[in-house]
Every structure is written in structure tokens, then in C-alpha cells.
Design an enzyme around this catalytic site. Structure first.
Site, short mmCIF file in Angstrom:
data_model
loop_
_atom_site.label_atom_id
_atom_site.label_comp_id
_atom_site.label_asym_id
_atom_site.label_seq_id
_atom_site.Cartn_x
_atom_site.Cartn_y
_atom_site.Cartn_z
N LYS A 32 10.20 10.10 2.31
CA LYS A 32 9.08 9.17 2.46
C LYS A 32 9.57 7.82 2.94
CE LYS A 32 6.93 6.99 -1.04
NZ LYS A 32 6.71 5.57 -0.60
N ASP A 59 4.29 6.67 4.86
CA ASP A 59 3.39 6.18 3.81
C ASP A 59 2.99 4.73 4.11
OD1 ASP A 59 2.03 5.75 1.42
OD2 ASP A 59 3.86 5.38 0.27
N LYS A 61 -0.51 3.93 4.62
CA LYS A 61 -1.87 3.73 4.09
C LYS A 61 -2.76 2.96 5.06
CE LYS A 61 0.01 3.45 -0.64
NZ LYS A 61 1.46 3.35 -0.28
N ASP A 64 -8.32 0.21 8.46
CA ASP A 64 -8.80 -0.74 9.46
C ASP A 64 -10.04 -0.13 10.10
OD1 ASP A 64 -8.85 -2.81 11.51
OD2 ASP A 64 -6.72 -3.10 11.09
N THR A 118 -2.73 2.98 -8.01
CA THR A 118 -2.43 3.10 -9.44
C THR A 118 -2.39 1.73 -10.13
OG1 THR A 118 -0.07 3.15 -8.91
CG2 THR A 118 -1.17 5.27 -9.20
N ARG A 209 13.77 6.17 -7.40
CA ARG A 209 14.97 5.67 -8.06
C ARG A 209 15.73 6.69 -8.91
NH1 ARG A 209 11.82 0.34 -9.95
NH2 ARG A 209 10.17 1.91 -9.78
#
Length: 229
Positions: A32, A59, A61, A64, A118, A209
Site C-alpha cells: 500500500k 491509497d 482516497k 473531488d 476511523t 508497523r
């Protein structure tokens, strides 16, 4: 069966990202590329990852006006990405334009939508005049996404079972915040293990991570893939 693991390359530079990727195999993970790395490294990095055989989830997003999002999706597809995303809150005209922009490609990337970030809780939604609960907003936007013919949504693990029941088994669910057993929680408040994610019906898990900062990233990847089968 290809891997259902997507590694988040949350690095501040192309050099750091590519050095990490050297140890990886396209057969054991997808990658990603998000805002931080894309802004730092640009489309050339995406091309390099694709040329190395990796499935790349871009990624960014997109959100517009329909024409702008359609053009952005077309440019992303030309990079050879495996998957990209838009904001469902951009509305049906925007999502339909995005889908139609990809229709002319021989192997179009998967197109998914973000429903509710989130970081957005009830109080945050109310500040932008959305009075219904986050769970209902997610459900409504997922339904709109499916109606527009997109492939799936990004969702939290807590929403997965509801969305599978609502949208069907073929509707893809892509979930961040996955942590192997024993991993640090970091800044994730609600975490789910890879095994639990599979049992919930999640199609692809995004892990950052716990892999990129691990002493032995390949061992973590192997363990996650074992749980996802």
C-alpha cells in the site's frame, strides 16, 4: 491463492521504502502506498513497485468533482496499480464516473470506497451535520458504493460482519488496524488479529508497523499469511 496481506509502506522517502521492499516477495504480500509516501516519492515509485511484480494499492482516497476524480483514477490505472480508492461521501455521480473511467482498461484496477474515517466518531460527524450514528453512516455509504458498481469498501473490523451480510460475499472488505498477537497497539484503539479478521470475512488486511518495524519482518509476514489462509 495470492496473499491477502497488504503491507502499508508508511515511509517518508522512496529510498527507505525501496530498501525495505528488497526483502519482500510479490507472492507473499501486496503493498500500500498512501499519502505520505506518494507525496514524497511520486508516481515513479509506484511504477517501480509494479515493475517488480507487486500488487499495489494506491491509497489516495480521491474526493473531488466527478471529472477530476475520473481523470485521477485513469492516471492511477495507467501506473498499473492493483487497487485504488475514492471517498464514498463524494456521492454516486463521482463514484460512477470513477468506475466508468476504469472500464476501458484491459485489466482495470479494483476500485473501492472509504465510508467513514476511523477518526470520525459521533461528535465529529455531528460537527459536519451528520446526525446518524457512524455505524449507520457506514452502512448507507457501503450500500451506495455497491449500487455504483464498485468492488468494495475500506472498513473497520467491527463493521465487517454486518457489511458482508448486507453487501454479499463478493463485495470486498479491506481493513486496517490489524495487529498480530503480541504486537504493540501503537495508535490503534481497536485492534483485531489476522485470524479474527479472516473469521469475520475480511478479504484483505492492511498491516504497517508490526511488519515494517519488526526485527524479522519475513517471520511476521509468514505468520500473518498462515492465519489468513
Amino acid at each position: 491463492m495470492t496473499s491477502r496481506l497488504i503491507i502499508a509502506l508508511d515511509f517518508p522517502s522512496a529510498e527507505l521504502a525501496l530498501n525495505f521492499v528488497k526483502q519482500l516477495s510479490p507472492s507473499t504480500c501486496k503493498l500500500k502506498v498512501g499519502f505520505e509516501l506518494f507525496v514524497a516519492a511520486g508516481p515513479d515509485l509506484v511504477r517501480k513497485l509494479v515493475e517488480q511484480g507487486f500488487d499495489v494499492f494506491l491509497d489516495l482516497k480521491f474526493h473531488d468533482i466527478p471529472n477530476t476524480v475520473a481523470a485521477a483514477c485513469k492516471s492511477a490505472a495507467k501506473l498499473g496499480v492493483w487497487m485504488l480508492n475514492v471517498h464514498a461521501s463524494g456521492g454516486d455521480k463521482m463514484m460512477l464516473a470513477a468506475r466508468e473511467a476504469l472500464a476501458g482498461f484491459q485489466l482495470p484496477p479494483k476500485l473501492i470506497a472509504v465510508t467513514v474515517l476511523t477518526s470520525m466518531d459521533q461528535a465529529q460527524l455531528e460537527k459536519i451535520n451528520i446526525s446518524q450514528a457512524p455505524e449507520q453512516q457506514v452502512s448507507d455509504l457501503a450500500a451506495l458504493t455497491k449500487a455504483c458498481g464498485l468492488d468494495g469498501v475500506v472498513c473497520s473490523a467491527q463493521e465487517a460482519q454486518q457489511l458482508k451480510a448486507q453487501c454479499g460475499s463478493e463485495f470486498l472488505l479491506v481493513t486496517p488496524g490489524i495487529r498480530p498477537v503480541g504486537s504493540k497497539q501503537d495508535d490503534q484503539s481497536r485492534i483485531v488479529t489476522p485470524l479474527a479478521a479472516r473469521q469475520m470475512g475480511i478479504d484483505y488486511v492492511v498491516v504497517g508497523r508490526p511488519i515494517t518495524q519488526a526485527n524479522d519482518p519475513l517471520a511476521v509476514i509468514t505468520a500473518i499469511n498462515f492465519d489468513l489462509v
